[in-house]
Design a protein around this motif. Structure first.
Motif, short mmCIF file in Angstrom:
data_model
loop_
_atom_site.label_atom_id
_atom_site.label_comp_id
_atom_site.label_asym_id
_atom_site.label_seq_id
_atom_site.Cartn_x
_atom_site.Cartn_y
_atom_site.Cartn_z
N HIS A 171 0.89 -1.17 0.07
CA HIS A 171 -0.18 0.08 -0.01
C HIS A 171 0.89 1.30 0.03
CE1 HIS A 171 -3.41 -2.37 1.30
NE2 HIS A 171 -2.37 -3.16 1.71
N CYS A 212 -4.83 5.78 0.39
CA CYS A 212 -3.95 4.51 0.22
C CYS A 212 -3.57 5.27 -1.27
CB CYS A 212 -4.27 3.40 0.04
SG CYS A 212 -3.26 2.01 -0.63
N GLU A 214 -1.48 3.39 -3.50
CA GLU A 214 -0.90 2.44 -4.34
C GLU A 214 -1.88 1.23 -4.63
OE1 GLU A 214 2.52 1.74 -5.14
OE2 GLU A 214 1.71 0.32 -6.60
N LEU A 215 -2.28 1.11 -5.93
CA LEU A 215 -3.27 0.15 -6.20
C LEU A 215 -3.17 -1.19 -5.68
CD1 LEU A 215 -6.04 -0.18 -7.98
CD2 LEU A 215 -4.61 -0.97 -9.86
N CYS A 216 -4.27 -1.64 -4.68
CA CYS A 216 -3.97 -2.72 -4.06
C CYS A 216 -5.07 -3.86 -3.88
CB CYS A 216 -3.46 -2.36 -2.40
SG CYS A 216 -5.00 -1.37 -1.79
N HIS A 220 -9.30 -0.39 -3.03
CA HIS A 220 -8.20 0.60 -2.84
C HIS A 220 -8.58 2.04 -2.87
CE1 HIS A 220 -5.10 3.10 -4.19
NE2 HIS A 220 -5.65 3.47 -5.28
N MET A 223 -9.75 3.32 0.60
CA MET A 223 -8.83 2.82 1.81
C MET A 223 -8.40 4.28 2.45
SD MET A 223 -5.74 0.26 1.88
CE MET A 223 -4.52 0.18 3.15
CU1 CUA Z 1 -4.20 -0.01 -0.09
CU2 CUA Z 1 -4.47 0.86 -2.09
#
Ligand code: CUA
Length: 353
Positions: A171, A212, A214-216, A220, A223
């Motif tokens: 993340h 967040c 960062e593509l998670c 996402h 988040m």
């Molecule tokens: Cu955790 Cu995007």
């Protein structure tokens, strides 16, 4: 060009609110990062303008000549002067850009103060251990001995040091108006500090927002976390309140059904100070009643909490409250009475009420 500018307008207007905009920075780190953005944008604009002017002049100067189409113009091959100029100028521009960027990068990564201790051997810096999980955030204050989830509370006017890690996938920790972003990894701890100089109570929502970056996974974009900045005195009071919940039944609206349902359906994953649970799978709920969002993004009221408990997968696809197939909550189907009692109980979990 017009449609391009129109599209950019949409993006910029979307970033207008000062509680979440990197373009309206607050605190030392955010402001310095913003100045670096301005410097980079300025240099790039200068390059675009100069190159465009030369380009247009070349068009005008070398357009079809009046003397006729069959005349061969003067042939030019190579120019040492020009080559030196267009090599040296970019080097100078890159130096102007890189020196402050590299300096700032090292400065914000200087976390040596995290290990400083007072005469009694206690660490003196305010440190927050951040753990990013699908799709929520845990904040542990190791020197104060308290844990929160989704809610970062920090004092203004001092450096706050962050230890960043992830529990599952990568993340990225970002509070746009304050600074960042920094990746949270499963293996390597990232560390940096931020400075908060404005009390969030003065903002529209009363909080800053973190995201967040960062593509998670499927949720996402949901988040988010809340960042509450308070005066140093108010922070000390909050820490004392948090400590005071230890060993007490925390819900102010406790009923037998609410307590029992919470114990049967929630405590396996969620911890509540004074109530139990080891936590770690789901967010710590000790201060749920003090939050201003349900699940990080829904308006904070009992109706939304009930809807969330009934079908969390509908709001945050892929979250761990659903079974792996995504067909039902892991705690099974609860009756309407149980959900109502549970929502009232969880809303009563508060250190501020
Ligand atoms: Cu955790 Cu995007």
């Amino acid at each position: 060009l017009f449609s391009l500018l129109a599209v950019m307008m949409v993006f910029l207007s979307g970033c207008g609110e000062d509680y979440i905009s990197a373009l309206k920075p607050s605190g030392q780190v955010g402001k310095e990062q913003f100045n670096l953005l301005l410097l980079a944008t300025g240099i790039m604009t200068l390059v675009i303008v100069v190159v465009s002017v030369i380009y247009l002049l070349a068009f005008l100067k070398f357009r079809r000549s009046k003397v006729g189409e069959n005349v061969i113009p003067k042939q030019v091959e190579g120019s040492h002067t020009l080559e030196v100029i267009w090599t040296v100028i970019p080097i100078i521009l890159l130096l102007i850009l890189s020196v402050p960027v590299v300096t700032a990068t090292y400065k914000f990564a200087d976390v040596a103060a995290m290990d400083e201790v007072d005469e009694a051997g206690n660490k003196t810096a305010l440190t927050v251990n951040v753990t990013a999980k699908l799709y929520w955030w845990e904040f542990e204050y190791p020197n104060q001995g308290i844990v929160t989830a989704q809610e970062l509370v920090v004092p203004t006017g001092q450096k706050v040091y962050f230890n960043l890690k992830a529990a599952d996938v990568k993340h990225s920790f970002w509070i746009p108006a304050i600074g960042g972003k920094m990746d949270t990894n499963v293996e390597n701890l990232n560390k940096f500090y931020l400075v908060f100089d404005k009390e969030s109570a003065d903002l529209k929502d009363g909080v800053f927002y973190g995201k967040c970056a960062e593509l998670c996974g499927p949720s996402h974009a949901l988040m988010d976390f809340k960042v509450k900045t308070v005066s140093p005195e108010a922070f000390d009071a909050w820490v004392a309140n948090m400590k005071a919940t230890e060993g007490q039944t925390a819900s102010k609206d406790s009923t037998d059904l609410g307590e029992a349902t919470f114990a049967n359906s929630c405590l396996a994953c969620h911890a509540v100070s004074g109530v139990g649970g080891t936590g770690g799978v789901g967010p710590n709920l000790t201060t749920f009643g003090d939050r201003n969002r349900v699940a990080g993004f829904l308006e904070h009221n009992e109706e939304n909490l009930k809807a969330w408990i009934e079908n969390p997968g509908e709001f945050k696809p892929g979250n761990l409250m659903m079974n792996p197939e995504g067909t039902a909550p892991v705690y099974g189907d609860l009756t309407d009475e149980e959900i109502q009692a549970l929502a009232t109980y969880i809303m009563g979990l508060s250190v501020e009420k």
